[in-house]
Design an enzyme around this catalytic site. Structure first.
Site, PDB file in Angstrom:
ATOM      1  N   SER A 144       1.004  -1.081  -0.141  1.00 46.43           N
ATOM      2  CA  SER A 144      -0.056   0.083  -0.187  1.00 46.43           C
ATOM      3  C   SER A 144       0.756   1.176  -0.019  1.00 46.43           C
ATOM      4  O   SER A 144       1.790   1.438   0.956  1.00 46.43           O
ATOM      5  CB  SER A 144      -0.961  -0.096   1.403  1.00 46.43           C
ATOM      6  OG  SER A 144      -1.401   1.237   1.462  1.00 46.43           O
ATOM      7  N   ASP A 146     -22.012  -1.731   0.827  1.00 44.30           N
ATOM      8  CA  ASP A 146     -20.693  -0.943  -0.007  1.00 44.30           C
ATOM      9  C   ASP A 146     -20.153  -1.592  -0.979  1.00 44.30           C
ATOM     10  O   ASP A 146     -19.735  -1.022  -1.889  1.00 44.30           O
ATOM     11  CB  ASP A 146     -19.653  -1.120   1.335  1.00 44.30           C
ATOM     12  CG  ASP A 146     -20.064  -0.359   2.499  1.00 44.30           C
ATOM     13  OD1 ASP A 146     -21.110   0.335   2.625  1.00 44.30           O
ATOM     14  OD2 ASP A 146     -19.395  -0.544   3.581  1.00 44.30           O
TER      15      ASP A 146
HETATM   16  P1  ADP Z   1     -14.262   3.255   5.591  1.00 45.22           P
HETATM   17  O1  ADP Z   1     -14.504   1.990   4.765  1.00 45.22           O
HETATM   18  O2  ADP Z   1     -15.243   3.786   6.004  1.00 45.22           O
HETATM   19  O3  ADP Z   1     -13.227   4.075   5.057  1.00 45.22           O
HETATM   20  P2  ADP Z   1     -13.165   1.168   7.404  1.00 45.22           P
HETATM   21  O4  ADP Z   1     -12.884   1.178   8.914  1.00 45.22           O
HETATM   22  O5  ADP Z   1     -14.310   0.238   6.985  1.00 45.22           O
HETATM   23  O6  ADP Z   1     -13.525   2.738   7.185  1.00 45.22           O
HETATM   24  O7  ADP Z   1     -12.077   0.816   6.501  1.00 45.22           O
HETATM   25  C1  ADP Z   1     -10.753   1.471   6.700  1.00 45.22           C
HETATM   26  C2  ADP Z   1      -9.560   0.456   6.662  1.00 45.22           C
HETATM   27  O8  ADP Z   1      -9.454  -0.007   5.336  1.00 45.22           O
HETATM   28  C3  ADP Z   1      -8.461   1.088   7.066  1.00 45.22           C
HETATM   29  O9  ADP Z   1      -8.059   1.323   8.407  1.00 45.22           O
HETATM   30  C4  ADP Z   1      -7.435   0.120   6.390  1.00 45.22           C
HETATM   31  O10 ADP Z   1      -7.377  -0.939   7.283  1.00 45.22           O
HETATM   32  C5  ADP Z   1      -8.139  -0.127   5.310  1.00 45.22           C
HETATM   33  N1  ADP Z   1      -7.796   0.552   4.015  1.00 45.22           N
HETATM   34  C6  ADP Z   1      -8.468   1.523   3.323  1.00 45.22           C
HETATM   35  N2  ADP Z   1      -7.592   2.109   2.166  1.00 45.22           N
HETATM   36  C7  ADP Z   1      -6.515   1.391   2.441  1.00 45.22           C
HETATM   37  C8  ADP Z   1      -5.189   1.585   1.806  1.00 45.22           C
HETATM   38  N3  ADP Z   1      -5.150   2.629   0.682  1.00 45.22           N
HETATM   39  N4  ADP Z   1      -4.093   1.173   2.232  1.00 45.22           N
HETATM   40  C9  ADP Z   1      -4.200   0.168   3.218  1.00 45.22           C
HETATM   41  N5  ADP Z   1      -5.361   0.038   3.840  1.00 45.22           N
HETATM   42  C10 ADP Z   1      -6.503   0.637   3.583  1.00 45.22           C
HETATM   43 MG    MG Z   2     -15.683   0.319   5.613  1.00 47.21          MG
END
Ligand code: ADP
Ligand code: MG
Length: 397
Positions: free
Chosen positions: A82, A186
């Site tokens: 990532s 989602d």
């Molecule tokens: P939302 O889906 O509302 O943004 P969530 O808590 O469901 O919030 O998901 C967020 C999580 O998804 C982050 O904490 C991470 O673990 C993962 N995530 C999202 N985007 C990335 C990214 N670009 N790189 C790594 N992990 C990510």
């Molecule tokens: Mg989410």
């Protein structure tokens, strides 16, 4: 499609592009990826807390997305980097057990696991990804991550997986591997949405169709404003709402609250034992009705008529379902006072984003008005951008 043009001052994410991940892939692995795939975050236009009541939702995909470059690797393992996290995680077949891979990479290992559980053989692969979906803001960066990775792996592995099954597999990853008890909303949005449309999804049957959402045809655009409010107690409050809805359905003798129609509502409410439960039920039943009306309005091209539905949805979430918080209410009220035609919180609640229907060209002005009100109230700065109905998961290169 023009990408987001009205970013708020506090919005710092760089656009996630195929070039960025391709360059990083070559740097890290010393050869080209075989392709680049993407999947978007989403905004729910209307239909909040209706999904687990077997009801209706109406999300659209954002232009903000996760982009992933990928190529097969021959040792049968998976490596994922990532760029946002500046971290690479590697896992193998022995890690395809819920709980084995933790943190953000669980969303990736979980996709491989869920594909395998569904009977598919997944090719080992190297993946490099980046994202411009705000994380933890209720715009579903997690589904964007799952669906981008899933789309890449399905293609690389030469699998045939129907679109709705892709959404279901990504949801299984989130529910059973990551351990987040979310509905299909989602992943369905990230997978099934099409540009210039919202998605009308029946969460009981999974029947779905596109609904035209060309807001500019009526001189409007949609502002998405992240209040940046940290979600506290969100998991326990969510569980509490689900339990109350389930209990109410049992008392009313229906499979789910979706089975209570607007016409039956007064009678149903009179059979419930307490005021809190009555208000929770009233939210769900009226919200389902608002989604159906929003679909009708959009089908007729009367998009300006979405405004009172958004307003009513917010009032219902604030007073009946009690899932808004002061920052969110202030953002909605300020947006309306600054010229928004309708505004509501979007997402599960207790913080996150609001959406506001505003005249074309005025999103920044409305965003700035909310920022000023936040400043005056002693809240941190919000971020905002235009919500542009965009394509779902797909191959880019
Ligand atoms: P939302 O889906 O509302 O943004 P969530 O808590 O469901 O919030 O998901 C967020 C999580 O998804 C982050 O904490 C991470 O673990 C993962 N995530 C999202 N985007 C990335 C990214 N670009 N790189 C790594 N992990 C990510
Ligand atoms: Mg989410």
């Amino acid at each position: 499609m023009v990408r987001t043009s009205a970013r708020g001052r506090a919005e710092t994410a760089e656009a996630a592009t195929p070039e960025a991940v391709t360059e990083a892939f070559v740097q890290q692995l010393g050869h080209d990826p075989v392709g680049v795939w993407a999947a978007p975050g989403r905004v729910n236009l209307i239909g909040e807390h209706t999904d687990y009541n077997d009801g209706f939702v109406m999300p659209f995909a954002l232009a903000e997305q996760v982009v992933v470059a990928a190529a097969p690797r021959e040792d049968g393992r998976w490596g994922v980097r990532s760029l946002n996290r500046r971290q690479t995680v590697t896992f193998g077949p022995q890690d395809l057990v819920p709980g084995r891979v933790e943190g953000w990479a669980a969303y990736v290992a979980g996709v491989v696991w869920a594909l395998a559980e569904a009977g598919h053989t997944v090719q080992g692969a190297d993946l490099v990804l980046t994202s411009d979906v705000p994380v933890g803001a209720g715009l579903s960066s997690s589904a964007a991550l799952e669906c981008a990775v899933l789309t890449a792996l399905v293609d690389l592995s030469g699998l045939e997986v129907a679109p709705l099954d892709r959404a279901r597999i990504a949801r299984r990853c989130e529910n059973a591997y990551v351990g987040a008890p979310t509905g299909l909303l989602d992943q369905a949005a990230s997978t099934l949405c099409e540009a210039d449309n919202a998605l009308f999804l029946d969460c009981r049957s999974a029947d779905h169709r596109q609904v035209p959402l060309d807001l500019s045809s009526v001189g409007l655009e949609l502002l998405v404003l992240d209040t940046k409010t940290p979600h506290s107690h969100v998991t326990s409050e969510y569980g509490d709402r689900r339990r109350t809805c389930d209990e109410a359905a049992k008392i009313l003798g229906v499979a789910a609250l979706r089975d209570v129609s607007l016409d039956d509502l007064d009678d149903a409410l009179s059979r419930l034992p307490d005021d809190v439960m009555r208000r929770r039920v009233r939210h769900v039943v009226t919200e389902d009705a608002r989604v159906l009306e929003a679909v009708e309005v959009a089908d007729d091209g009367r998009l300006a008529d979405l405004a009172p539905l958004l307003d009513a949805s917010h009032t219902s979430m604030r007073d009946d379902f009690e899932i808004t918080v002061p920052t969110v209410d202030l953002a909605v009220e300020t947006a309306r006072a600054a010229g928004a035609h309708g505004a509501r919180m979007t997402g599960g609640g207790f913080g996150g984003c609001i959406i506001a229907l505003v005249p074309v060209g005025s999103a920044d002005e409305v965003g700035r008005a909310v920022a000023a009100a936040f400043d005056e109230a002693g809240y941190g700065a919000p971020a905002w951008f235009l919500g542009v109905p965009s394509a779902g998961a797909r191959r880019l290169v």
